[in-house]
Design a protein around this motif. Structure first.
Motif, PDB file in Angstrom:
ATOM      1  N   PHE A  16      36.736  48.290  33.181  1.00  0.00           N
ATOM      2  CA  PHE A  16      36.254  47.585  34.360  1.00  0.00           C
ATOM      3  C   PHE A  16      35.709  48.529  35.433  1.00  0.00           C
ATOM      4  O   PHE A  16      34.660  48.259  36.009  1.00  0.00           O
ATOM      5  CB  PHE A  16      37.366  46.708  34.947  1.00  0.00           C
ATOM      6  N   HIS A  17      36.416  49.626  35.693  1.00  0.00           N
ATOM      7  CA  HIS A  17      35.927  50.555  36.721  1.00  0.00           C
ATOM      8  C   HIS A  17      36.661  51.884  36.629  1.00  0.00           C
ATOM      9  O   HIS A  17      37.880  51.910  36.381  1.00  0.00           O
ATOM     10  CB  HIS A  17      36.124  49.958  38.124  1.00  0.00           C
ATOM     11  N   GLN A  74      36.442  55.464  48.611  1.00  0.00           N
ATOM     12  CA  GLN A  74      37.629  55.308  49.459  1.00  0.00           C
ATOM     13  C   GLN A  74      38.534  54.173  48.985  1.00  0.00           C
ATOM     14  O   GLN A  74      39.458  53.773  49.690  1.00  0.00           O
ATOM     15  CB  GLN A  74      37.197  55.036  50.901  1.00  0.00           C
ATOM     16  N   VAL A  75      38.261  53.659  47.780  1.00  0.00           N
ATOM     17  CA  VAL A  75      39.023  52.536  47.241  1.00  0.00           C
ATOM     18  C   VAL A  75      39.671  52.937  45.918  1.00  0.00           C
ATOM     19  O   VAL A  75      39.040  53.577  45.077  1.00  0.00           O
ATOM     20  CB  VAL A  75      38.115  51.300  47.022  1.00  0.00           C
ATOM     21  N   GLN A  76      40.922  52.537  45.739  1.00  0.00           N
ATOM     22  CA  GLN A  76      41.643  52.799  44.502  1.00  0.00           C
ATOM     23  C   GLN A  76      42.200  51.492  43.963  1.00  0.00           C
ATOM     24  O   GLN A  76      42.883  50.754  44.672  1.00  0.00           O
ATOM     25  CB  GLN A  76      42.806  53.770  44.744  1.00  0.00           C
ATOM     26  N   GLY A  77      41.897  51.180  42.712  1.00  0.00           N
ATOM     27  CA  GLY A  77      42.482  50.011  42.061  1.00  0.00           C
ATOM     28  C   GLY A  77      43.723  50.412  41.288  1.00  0.00           C
ATOM     29  O   GLY A  77      43.740  51.452  40.624  1.00  0.00           O
ATOM     30  N   LEU A  78      44.771  49.599  41.381  1.00  0.00           N
ATOM     31  CA  LEU A  78      46.000  49.833  40.612  1.00  0.00           C
ATOM     32  C   LEU A  78      46.320  48.561  39.818  1.00  0.00           C
ATOM     33  O   LEU A  78      46.485  47.482  40.399  1.00  0.00           O
ATOM     34  CB  LEU A  78      47.182  50.157  41.534  1.00  0.00           C
ATOM     35  N   PHE A  79      46.401  48.697  38.515  1.00  0.00           N
ATOM     36  CA  PHE A  79      46.758  47.588  37.631  1.00  0.00           C
ATOM     37  C   PHE A  79      48.143  47.885  37.076  1.00  0.00           C
ATOM     38  O   PHE A  79      48.335  48.864  36.347  1.00  0.00           O
ATOM     39  CB  PHE A  79      45.744  47.466  36.498  1.00  0.00           C
ATOM     40  N   VAL A  80      49.121  47.055  37.445  1.00  0.00           N
ATOM     41  CA  VAL A  80      50.487  47.249  36.974  1.00  0.00           C
ATOM     42  C   VAL A  80      50.762  46.267  35.838  1.00  0.00           C
ATOM     43  O   VAL A  80      50.749  45.046  36.048  1.00  0.00           O
ATOM     44  CB  VAL A  80      51.509  47.041  38.112  1.00  0.00           C
ATOM     45  N   SER A  81      50.997  46.795  34.640  1.00  0.00           N
ATOM     46  CA  SER A  81      51.312  45.926  33.505  1.00  0.00           C
ATOM     47  C   SER A  81      52.773  45.501  33.568  1.00  0.00           C
ATOM     48  O   SER A  81      53.672  46.340  33.693  1.00  0.00           O
ATOM     49  CB  SER A  81      51.057  46.630  32.173  1.00  0.00           C
ATOM     50  N   LYS A 118      35.719  44.432  39.928  1.00  0.00           N
ATOM     51  CA  LYS A 118      34.557  45.228  39.534  1.00  0.00           C
ATOM     52  C   LYS A 118      33.314  44.790  40.303  1.00  0.00           C
ATOM     53  O   LYS A 118      32.567  45.618  40.843  1.00  0.00           O
ATOM     54  CB  LYS A 118      34.322  45.083  38.032  1.00  0.00           C
ATOM     55  N   ALA A 119      33.089  43.481  40.376  1.00  0.00           N
ATOM     56  CA  ALA A 119      31.912  42.958  41.079  1.00  0.00           C
ATOM     57  C   ALA A 119      32.004  43.200  42.578  1.00  0.00           C
ATOM     58  O   ALA A 119      30.990  43.455  43.238  1.00  0.00           O
ATOM     59  CB  ALA A 119      31.761  41.466  40.788  1.00  0.00           C
ATOM     60  N   ALA A 120      33.219  43.136  43.127  1.00  0.00           N
ATOM     61  CA  ALA A 120      33.398  43.411  44.563  1.00  0.00           C
ATOM     62  C   ALA A 120      33.065  44.867  44.872  1.00  0.00           C
ATOM     63  O   ALA A 120      32.376  45.165  45.860  1.00  0.00           O
ATOM     64  CB  ALA A 120      34.830  43.094  44.978  1.00  0.00           C
ATOM     65  N   LEU A 121      33.524  45.787  44.028  1.00  0.00           N
ATOM     66  CA  LEU A 121      33.224  47.205  44.247  1.00  0.00           C
ATOM     67  C   LEU A 121      31.728  47.475  44.121  1.00  0.00           C
ATOM     68  O   LEU A 121      31.189  48.356  44.806  1.00  0.00           O
ATOM     69  CB  LEU A 121      34.010  48.064  43.251  1.00  0.00           C
ATOM     70  N   ALA A 122      31.056  46.714  43.267  1.00  0.00           N
ATOM     71  CA  ALA A 122      29.608  46.885  43.108  1.00  0.00           C
ATOM     72  C   ALA A 122      28.851  46.488  44.373  1.00  0.00           C
ATOM     73  O   ALA A 122      27.706  46.906  44.574  1.00  0.00           O
ATOM     74  CB  ALA A 122      29.109  46.055  41.925  1.00  0.00           C
ATOM     75  N   LEU A 154      36.276  39.298  48.253  1.00  0.00           N
ATOM     76  CA  LEU A 154      37.139  40.461  48.026  1.00  0.00           C
ATOM     77  C   LEU A 154      36.502  41.710  48.610  1.00  0.00           C
ATOM     78  O   LEU A 154      37.193  42.530  49.224  1.00  0.00           O
ATOM     79  CB  LEU A 154      37.405  40.642  46.532  1.00  0.00           C
ATOM     80  N   ALA A 155      35.185  41.859  48.460  1.00  0.00           N
ATOM     81  CA  ALA A 155      34.494  43.022  49.040  1.00  0.00           C
ATOM     82  C   ALA A 155      34.675  43.046  50.551  1.00  0.00           C
ATOM     83  O   ALA A 155      34.904  44.111  51.145  1.00  0.00           O
ATOM     84  CB  ALA A 155      33.004  42.981  48.674  1.00  0.00           C
ATOM     85  N   ALA A 156      34.575  41.880  51.196  1.00  0.00           N
ATOM     86  CA  ALA A 156      34.750  41.813  52.652  1.00  0.00           C
ATOM     87  C   ALA A 156      36.170  42.171  53.052  1.00  0.00           C
ATOM     88  O   ALA A 156      36.391  42.875  54.051  1.00  0.00           O
ATOM     89  CB  ALA A 156      34.393  40.400  53.152  1.00  0.00           C
ATOM     90  N   ALA A 157      37.154  41.727  52.261  1.00  0.00           N
ATOM     91  CA  ALA A 157      38.546  42.051  52.553  1.00  0.00           C
ATOM     92  C   ALA A 157      38.794  43.551  52.442  1.00  0.00           C
ATOM     93  O   ALA A 157      39.479  44.149  53.271  1.00  0.00           O
ATOM     94  CB  ALA A 157      39.471  41.285  51.609  1.00  0.00           C
TER      95      ALA A 157
END
Length: 198
Positions: A123-124, A98-105, A85-89, A190-193
């Protein structure tokens, strides 16, 4: 004797220097004291979301940040998601789109699809929650070099916890794993990556 000792020390010094140089050539810009993990094979997969089946390929054209965890995780998963969340901010609005987060439980026994999506939305909004059967999850986590295991906790209200790895996988627009980021890094890293693959 001192010549032998000096020779050993010189060889050790040269070996460390060569390793450092090789690391810098292979992973330019990587801090010399930070371990570089070999990239896993990764690849496409299909799991279930609250809106039906979802595949990694559905997000082709975006940079994907993939994470394996579970919603009842007491600390590591919330820390990882807060880092994302902080990296996307730190990205510009046009970059975030252009970014997609995927959380796999990896806890389908407890985590319903609706609950996973509520969790990630906290979170986002650019995050999608996914899960599947244990055979599906085991196959996918092996391909990504991730691990998890159920740990019984007798007498606990939760009954069990899950030990799991804590890596954020940065996947490029073509679906290839490009970087692995530890969950507790500063958000700027993470934002840089992410930005490197936009």
């Amino acid at each position: 004797m001192w010549k032998q000792t000096a020779g050993v020390l010189l060889a050790a010094t040269l070996g460390v220097g060569a390793a450092w140089l090789a690391s810098d050539l292979i992973n330019p810009g990587q801090p010399a004291n930070q371990a570089v993990l070999p990239l896993p094979a990764g690849g496409d997969f299909t799991l279930q979301s609250v809106n039906g089946p979802a595949s990694l390929a559905d997000f082709r054209g975006k940079v994907v940040v993939l994470y394996f965890g579970y919603t009842a995780c007491p600390d590591i998963c919330p820390t990882s998601m807060a880092t994302l969340k902080a990296a996307l901010a730190q990205l510009a609005p046009a970059e975030v789109q252009q970014v997609q987060g995927l959380f796999v439980s990896v806890d389908p026994e407890r985590d319903t699809l609706e609950h996973i999506q509520r969790y990630v939305n906290y979170f986002h909004p650019n995050m999608t929650g996914l899960s599947g059967t244990q055979p599906e999850l085991q196959k996918i986590t092996r391909r990504y070099g991730a691990f998890y295991r159920k740990v019984e906790v007798p007498g606990s209200a939760m009954a069990y916890t899950i030990d799991h790895s804590a890596i954020l996988y940065v996947i490029d627009r073509e679906g290839q794993v490009r970087e692995q980021v530890q969950h507790a890094v500063p958000p700027a890293e993470l934002a840089a990556a992410i930005r490197r693959w936009l």
